[in-house]
Design a protein around this motif. Structure first.
Motif, PDB file in Angstrom:
ATOM      1  N   ALA A 158     -14.266   7.575  -5.871  1.00 31.83           N
ATOM      2  CA  ALA A 158     -12.914   7.185  -6.267  1.00 31.83           C
ATOM      3  C   ALA A 158     -11.939   8.313  -5.946  1.00 31.83           C
ATOM      4  O   ALA A 158     -11.349   8.931  -6.827  1.00 31.83           O
ATOM      5  N   LYS A 159     -11.796   8.613  -4.662  1.00 34.08           N
ATOM      6  CA  LYS A 159     -10.895   9.665  -4.214  1.00 34.08           C
ATOM      7  C   LYS A 159      -9.789   9.050  -3.366  1.00 34.08           C
ATOM      8  O   LYS A 159      -9.982   8.009  -2.748  1.00 34.08           O
ATOM      9  N   PRO A 160      -8.629   9.704  -3.313  1.00 36.67           N
ATOM     10  CA  PRO A 160      -7.541   9.191  -2.484  1.00 36.67           C
ATOM     11  C   PRO A 160      -7.973   9.097  -1.013  1.00 36.67           C
ATOM     12  O   PRO A 160      -8.770   9.906  -0.541  1.00 36.67           O
ATOM     13  N   VAL A 161      -7.438   8.106  -0.320  1.00 41.97           N
ATOM     14  CA  VAL A 161      -7.706   7.930   1.106  1.00 41.97           C
ATOM     15  C   VAL A 161      -6.488   8.432   1.877  1.00 41.97           C
ATOM     16  O   VAL A 161      -5.350   8.143   1.521  1.00 41.97           O
ATOM     17  N   THR A 162      -6.723   9.206   2.920  1.00 44.97           N
ATOM     18  CA  THR A 162      -5.635   9.716   3.745  1.00 44.97           C
ATOM     19  C   THR A 162      -5.495   8.878   5.005  1.00 44.97           C
ATOM     20  O   THR A 162      -6.462   8.673   5.729  1.00 44.97           O
ATOM     21  N   VAL A 163      -4.293   8.367   5.237  1.00 45.54           N
ATOM     22  CA  VAL A 163      -4.019   7.533   6.411  1.00 45.54           C
ATOM     23  C   VAL A 163      -3.138   8.309   7.380  1.00 45.54           C
ATOM     24  O   VAL A 163      -2.054   8.774   7.018  1.00 45.54           O
ATOM     25  N   ASP A 164      -3.607   8.464   8.606  1.00 48.88           N
ATOM     26  CA  ASP A 164      -2.855   9.168   9.633  1.00 48.88           C
ATOM     27  C   ASP A 164      -1.704   8.291  10.142  1.00 48.88           C
ATOM     28  O   ASP A 164      -1.880   7.084  10.353  1.00 48.88           O
ATOM     29  N   VAL A 165      -0.547   8.893  10.354  1.00 49.65           N
ATOM     30  CA  VAL A 165       0.613   8.164  10.873  1.00 49.65           C
ATOM     31  C   VAL A 165       1.087   8.854  12.159  1.00 49.65           C
ATOM     32  O   VAL A 165       1.687   9.931  12.109  1.00 49.65           O
ATOM     33  N   VAL A 168      -3.180   7.714  -0.056  1.00 50.78           N
ATOM     34  CA  VAL A 168      -3.236   6.463  -0.809  1.00 50.78           C
ATOM     35  C   VAL A 168      -3.955   6.707  -2.133  1.00 50.78           C
ATOM     36  O   VAL A 168      -5.033   7.310  -2.151  1.00 50.78           O
ATOM     37  N   PRO A 169      -3.392   6.262  -3.260  1.00 48.24           N
ATOM     38  CA  PRO A 169      -4.030   6.480  -4.568  1.00 48.24           C
ATOM     39  C   PRO A 169      -5.474   5.976  -4.600  1.00 48.24           C
ATOM     40  O   PRO A 169      -5.808   4.972  -3.960  1.00 48.24           O
ATOM     41  N   PHE A 216       3.381   4.189  -5.642  1.00 48.95           N
ATOM     42  CA  PHE A 216       3.806   3.823  -4.288  1.00 48.95           C
ATOM     43  C   PHE A 216       4.792   4.856  -3.741  1.00 48.95           C
ATOM     44  O   PHE A 216       4.647   5.340  -2.603  1.00 48.95           O
ATOM     45  N   LYS A 217       5.778   5.205  -4.543  1.00 49.59           N
ATOM     46  CA  LYS A 217       6.792   6.153  -4.074  1.00 49.59           C
ATOM     47  C   LYS A 217       6.208   7.557  -3.860  1.00 49.59           C
ATOM     48  O   LYS A 217       6.611   8.267  -2.923  1.00 49.59           O
ATOM     49  N   LYS A 218       5.258   7.924  -4.682  1.00 45.62           N
ATOM     50  CA  LYS A 218       4.590   9.210  -4.498  1.00 45.62           C
ATOM     51  C   LYS A 218       3.808   9.205  -3.187  1.00 45.62           C
ATOM     52  O   LYS A 218       3.765  10.204  -2.472  1.00 45.62           O
ATOM     53  N   MET A 219       3.174   8.075  -2.873  1.00 45.02           N
ATOM     54  CA  MET A 219       2.428   7.938  -1.615  1.00 45.02           C
ATOM     55  C   MET A 219       3.374   8.099  -0.428  1.00 45.02           C
ATOM     56  O   MET A 219       3.050   8.799   0.542  1.00 45.02           O
ATOM     57  N   ILE A 220       4.540   7.456  -0.480  1.00 48.92           N
ATOM     58  CA  ILE A 220       5.492   7.558   0.613  1.00 48.92           C
ATOM     59  C   ILE A 220       5.982   8.999   0.765  1.00 48.92           C
ATOM     60  O   ILE A 220       6.113   9.523   1.890  1.00 48.92           O
ATOM     61  N   ALA A 221       6.198   9.676  -0.348  1.00 47.48           N
ATOM     62  CA  ALA A 221       6.665  11.071  -0.312  1.00 47.48           C
ATOM     63  C   ALA A 221       5.626  12.021   0.269  1.00 47.48           C
ATOM     64  O   ALA A 221       5.974  13.109   0.722  1.00 47.48           O
TER      65      ALA A 221
END
Length: 199
Positions: free
Chosen positions: A40-47, A55-56, A190-195
């Motif tokens: 249960a760890k955050p997932v990192t998505v490359d952009v 991602v939470p 969601f907003k924390k993820m975007i930041a």
């Protein structure tokens, strides 16, 4: 040895073995719980290789429903298959920022429709535009908003939508759509993820 003595000895052995068995079961259960915690760890998505979104951990990665979606996550409220859930999608896309946001607004209707102000922020070199809309959502079934599939009306739905603009002008869309209660309870996440796009 008498029958009575054999009976007493047998029960003594069983009674001594039970705590050991219980200890093994407890240890195994603790191991499984530890593995669940590790997973249960955050997932990192490359952009675009120029930034990333964290991602939470509570957002569970799923198979995208459409080929145009690059990443998809399920956000659930409670346990079980019938628990309310929202859909988080991520994809590269094009077009004018305002035109896309206006299109998202147009997917909602009803007397309870609400449209928030578009939040424009800078994170490093990235420009972000975040909008929140709620009401009755018209979901296009099939391969995306332009697929021509049938439309299903979802009452009391909400959306948090974000457009991330790369310094070179490329755009990345992130949308969370689902029951309004779920959108509200996951707004800050969601907003924390975007930041997190700026690392």
């Amino acid at each position: 040895m008498s029958v009575l003595n054999r009976f007493v000895l047998k029960n003594c052995v069983v009674s001594l073995a039970l705590p050991a068995c219980m200890l093994v079961v407890f240890a195994a259960s603790s191991s499984v719980q530890a593995q669940d915690a590790d997973s249960a760890k955050p997932v990192t998505v490359d952009v675009f290789g120029a930034g990333s979104l964290e991602v939470p951990a509570s957002f569970k990665k799923t198979t995208p429903r459409s080929r145009i979606i690059e990443h998809e996550f399920s956000v659930q409220e409670g346990e079980g298959d019938d628990a309310p859930s929202a859909r988080l999608t991520m994809m590269a896309a094009g077009g004018d920022v305002k035109a896309n946001i206006d299109r998202w607004k147009g997917q909602f209707s009803g007397s309870n429709k609400k449209i928030g102000e578009t939040e424009e922020k800078k994170y490093g070199d990235w420009e972000t535009h975040v909008i929140e809309v709620s009401g009755d959502f018209s979901e296009r079934m099939g391969g995306g908003p332009f697929s021509g599939g049938r439309v299903v009306k979802r009452e009391d739905y909400g959306m948090l939508g974000a457009i991330l603009v790369h310094p070179e002008g490329r755009k990345y869309f992130v949308k969370l759509i689902g029951p309004q209660s779920l959108i509200e309870s996951n707004r800050d996440a969601f907003k924390k993820m975007i930041a997190s796009i700026d690392g």
